[in-house]
Design an enzyme around this catalytic site. Structure first.
Site, PDB file in Angstrom:
ATOM      1  N   ASP A 285       0.867  -1.173   0.000  1.00 19.94           N
ATOM      2  CA  ASP A 285       0.000   0.000   0.000  1.00 19.94           C
ATOM      3  C   ASP A 285       0.911   1.232   0.000  1.00 19.94           C
ATOM      4  OD1 ASP A 285      -2.155   1.672  -0.079  1.00 19.94           O
ATOM      5  OD2 ASP A 285      -3.229   0.740   1.568  1.00 19.94           O
TER       6      ASP A 285
HETATM    7  C1  NOJ Z   1      -3.959   3.977  -0.045  1.00 20.28           C
HETATM    8  C2  NOJ Z   1      -5.160   3.086   0.066  1.00 20.28           C
HETATM    9  O1  NOJ Z   1      -5.141   2.385   1.288  1.00 20.28           O
HETATM   10  C3  NOJ Z   1      -5.275   2.099  -1.064  1.00 20.28           C
HETATM   11  O2  NOJ Z   1      -6.469   1.402  -0.946  1.00 20.28           O
HETATM   12  C4  NOJ Z   1      -5.170   2.811  -2.384  1.00 20.28           C
HETATM   13  O3  NOJ Z   1      -5.335   1.900  -3.428  1.00 20.28           O
HETATM   14  C5  NOJ Z   1      -3.820   3.497  -2.456  1.00 20.28           C
HETATM   15  N1  NOJ Z   1      -3.721   4.468  -1.389  1.00 20.28           N
HETATM   16  C6  NOJ Z   1      -3.599   4.189  -3.790  1.00 20.28           C
HETATM   17  O4  NOJ Z   1      -4.393   5.303  -3.889  1.00 20.28           O
END
Ligand code: NOJ
Length: 746
Positions: A285
């Protein structure tokens, strides 16, 4: 004879297709190996880096004015947050100037639609309509892939039982069975028939794992969870995503029992890539590799990179720990090149499967983009699923549906006229493309009503704040009306990432506005717009009719009007429990019985209850009304005793006894009466959504076999323990209409 010929032909076709796929995979493997052989270590590591483009950030951005240069040197494998054929084409052009011309992957949070916005995922889950959810993902993929995107960071398949956590909006609710079915449907929808198709979008099951159980509902928080809870409740939707062929996984921000998911070998190597045989790749993430320093599990970025790559995180989203440290880690012999090769191969395989090596600009076709983003069929589908997502919570004296001949309607509230609010969190704004074509609630009603009806409007109050200055005007128009519709709720961005709340009330003075309007004595329908279950006891107890509309997307206004005026008879059922008070959280239907179960709210005789609040939710899992009534009858089991490997056929008759055609979600729950591990008081094990015209009856059939009876025992083995089972057929987890039981014998 004829049948045999058909059978043999079908078999032959299947064998040929299978061997084609295998040959294709074999040749992709050879191609991947050949590219890999020509790569330097730096180029390999380059494939493992994903950078944010400039458009929109959902985390701390690394300011880097050198992106183009790094792409040219083959140091970047993927970009996120760049949209549109022109922009993606320009980056891909730069990648084509690199030595090996390895195409970039473009990833994006296409969570509930691209240009056409569908209801937020939790709302869609209320439809219990797997085909509709698959279709909405398919349409989102068709639009996004035509706009240069290869990969969506969806579906979020985290089980969530805590509405304080703002990301409940992004999943399918609290139940592993329903969640798994929806996970499967969404992955299939995004990916379509196969990745090589020009309208396929790689899916990404996230967040692996247990992110939805963040303590206290606080985003990014730790998770403390038993292995059994993990396997029984939180992992099944991820397994379903693997079964559906999900191309990628994303790990999660949280630690689980003290080990960050990003550096968690047990999750990524042992379970996902080991036991489940997942062949795709795992992306971290946003910044989560570097964040392991904050977690206190590693000292610095060098150790963070070591931990993540060892644990099986293949691609680094934005932390740059891989970029800065992997070469050194290899030199120091801490990381074997084979480990890096494995990650690179997984990523290159997907690039080959997408067809990007044949044509890196395959998804950059401006004409296709124009057509896909202006397809009227997409709006139709969005309207249909939006109507299916609206939950009828209350309908005293059959106030709904309203007559289209109502003379005067007062449409009041801060959410009547806004446009973008209807899209909820994780909507997409596409530069240069009008993504604000949204049917507001006001416009939806206008579209529906003819000249016989006068539609009056007052805002009444803001979503937040304490001013009641607008009340008088609202009360005034209410007095002139035959019916009042009040649209209140959260702001669209009150639920979503980093949007945890400790109080789940309807914000500001909106419920006071309802009180003022109720004092007029006029019939009132309340629309509650939100991204999560809210606590609204005053409204629930006093408003005669309530529709929970969540955030419905581009077609919100039309869908709401369809339901209000009976062109669509509501069929949605809650996929998550609505508490009476925040203090009940976490509250979910499939709890254990405990040693001192409480059965009602009147006795607090040293049993498992609260002294100050009910043990029951406000609205239970599976709840949702219709304008018509359904009668359940004639439950029959094909046998009352089954051996572990046998099956029982269950049939039940459902009759539409009301005044409207409608759809019902018939729910089957089981309870394993005695287990070596205590079993929940009930667990959803199957459901069928059926359509019945007025007066019509249908027989619904379920099959109960081993899979529905198994659970994880003390040794985490998936077993059936012989013994007695209760079977319940209901219209919700609480509204059980028919019961029986059976015994499983050795
Ligand atoms: C953080 C989020 O937790 C995740 O779900 C997302 O896909 C990414 N950022 C990219 O934006």
């Amino acid at each position: 004879m004829k049948k045999v010929v058909i059978y043999i032909s079908v078999l032959l076709i299947a064998v040929i297709q299978l061997s084609n796929v295998t040959a294709q995979q074999k040749s992709i493997k050879q191609k991947v190996d050949s590219v890999l052989r020509s790569m330097t270590l730096e180029e390999k590591i380059g494939q493992l880096n994903q950078y944010n483009d400039d458009w929109k950030a959902t985390g701390p951005v690394t300011v880097d004015n050198d992106k183009a240069n790094q792409i040219r040197k083959g140091q970047v494998g993927s970009l996120l947050n760049c949209l549109g054929t022109e922009r993606t084409r320009s980056w891909q052009n730069i990648a084509m100037q690199s030595r090996l011309k390895i195409p970039l992957l473009f990833g994006q949070d296409v969570i509930h639609g691209y240009k056409t916005t569908f209801p937020i995922p939790l709302a869609e889950a209320c439809s219990w309509d797997l085909d509709a959810m698959q279709l909405s993902a398919r349409i989102a993929a068709t639009e996004a892939s035509a706009s240069g995107i290869h990969w969506t960071f969806a579906p979020m398949v985290d089980i969530a039982r805590d509405p304080r956590w703002g990301r409940v909006m992004e999943g399918a609710g609290e139940d592993p069975y329903l969640g798994s079915k929806i996970a499967y449907a969404r992955v299939k929808g995004f990916q379509g028939n196969k990745l090589g198709d020009v309208n396929a979008l790689m899916a990404c099951a996230k967040h692996f794992a247990a992110y939805g159980a963040a303590i206290g509902g606080r985003d990014y928080n730790s998770v403390d969870m038993s292995d059994r809870m993990l396997w029984e409740t939180y992992l099944p939707p991820f397994k379903a995503a693997v079964d559906a062929g999900a191309a990628t996984f994303m790990n999660s921000f949280n630690d689980i029992n003290g080990v960050p998911a990003t550096g968690n070998k047990y999750l990524q190597r042992d379970i996902l890539k080991g036991k489940w045989g997942f062949k795709g790749f795992v992306v971290s993430d946003w910044g989560s590799i570097g964040e392991m320093i904050n977690h206190g599990n590693v000292k610095n970025e060098y150790e963070a990179a070591l931990s993540a790559i060892t644990a099986g995180s293949d691609m680094d989203m934005e932390s740059r720990c891989y970029k800065k440290n992997l070469v050194q880690l290899v030199k120091d012999k801490k990381v074997a090149v084979a480990l890096i090769d494995d990650a690179v191969k997984r990523i290159l395989t997907k690039k080959f499967e997408l067809g990007l090596f044949d044509d890196p600009f395959k998804f950059c076709d401006t004409e296709r983009e124009r057509q896909a983003l202006n397809n009227p069929e997409h709006a139709k589908a969005a309207r249909a699923i939006a109507a299916k997502s609206i939950v009828l919570l209350k309908n005293q004296n059959n106030l709904l549906p309203l007559s289209k001949n109502t003379r005067t309607i007062a449409f009041i509230g801060p959410l009547v006229k806004p446009l973008r609010q209807n899209k909820g969190f994780w909507d997409i704004e596409i530069p240069g493309i009008d993504s604000n074509f949204i049917v507001s609630q006001w416009e939806g009603l206008q579209n529906k009503l003819g000249t016989n009806t006068t539609l009056l409007y007052a805002k009444g109050c803001n979503i937040e704040g304490t001013t009641k200055d607008g009340f008088a005007e609202a009360v005034e128009i209410a007095k002139q009306a035959d019916v009042v519709i009040l649209s209140i709720g959260e702001r669209r961005d009150m639920s979503g990432e980093a949007k945890s709340r400790s109080m789940l009330n309807i914000p500001g003075v909106q419920e006071d506005l309802l009180a003022a309007l109720l004092a007029t004595g006029k019939p009132i329908v309340v629309l509650i717009n939100a991204g999560r279950p809210l606590v609204f006891n005053y409204t629930a107890d006093n408003a005669p009719a309530i529709l929970y509309t969540w955030w419905l997307g581009s077609e919100a206004g039309n869908a709401i009007a369809d339901v209000l005026f009976g062109d669509y008879n509501p069929s949605a059922k809650l996929p998550i429990t609505f508490p009476v008070s925040v203090g009940q959280i976490p509250i979910y239907y499939s709890h254990f019985n405990t040693g001192r179960p409480a059965t009602n709210d009147n006795s607090h005789n040293y049993n498992s209850s609260y002294n100050d609040v009910s043990i029951f939710p406000k609205y239970e899992f599976g709840y949702g009304l219709s304008y018509t009534d359904f009668q359940y009858s004639n439950l029959q089991l094909s046998k009352k005793k089954m051996k572990v490997n046998e099956e029982i056929e269950v049939i039940v008759t459902i009759t539409n006894t009301g005044k409207y055609d409608g759809e019902e979600v018939v729910q089957l729950y089981l309870r394993d009466k005695v287990g070596s591990i205590a079993r929940p008081v009930k667990e959803l094990k199957d459901f069928k959504k059926i359509k019945l015209n007025i007066g019509e009856s249908k027989t619904v059939k379920f099959i109960i076999g081993k899979e529905k009876l198994s659970f994880y025992n003390q040794q985490l083995q998936w077993v059936v323990e012989p013994g007695d089972f209760d079977l319940m057929i209901g219209a919700s987890s609480r509204d059980i209409r028919l019961k029986d039981n059976f015994e499983v014998v050795k």
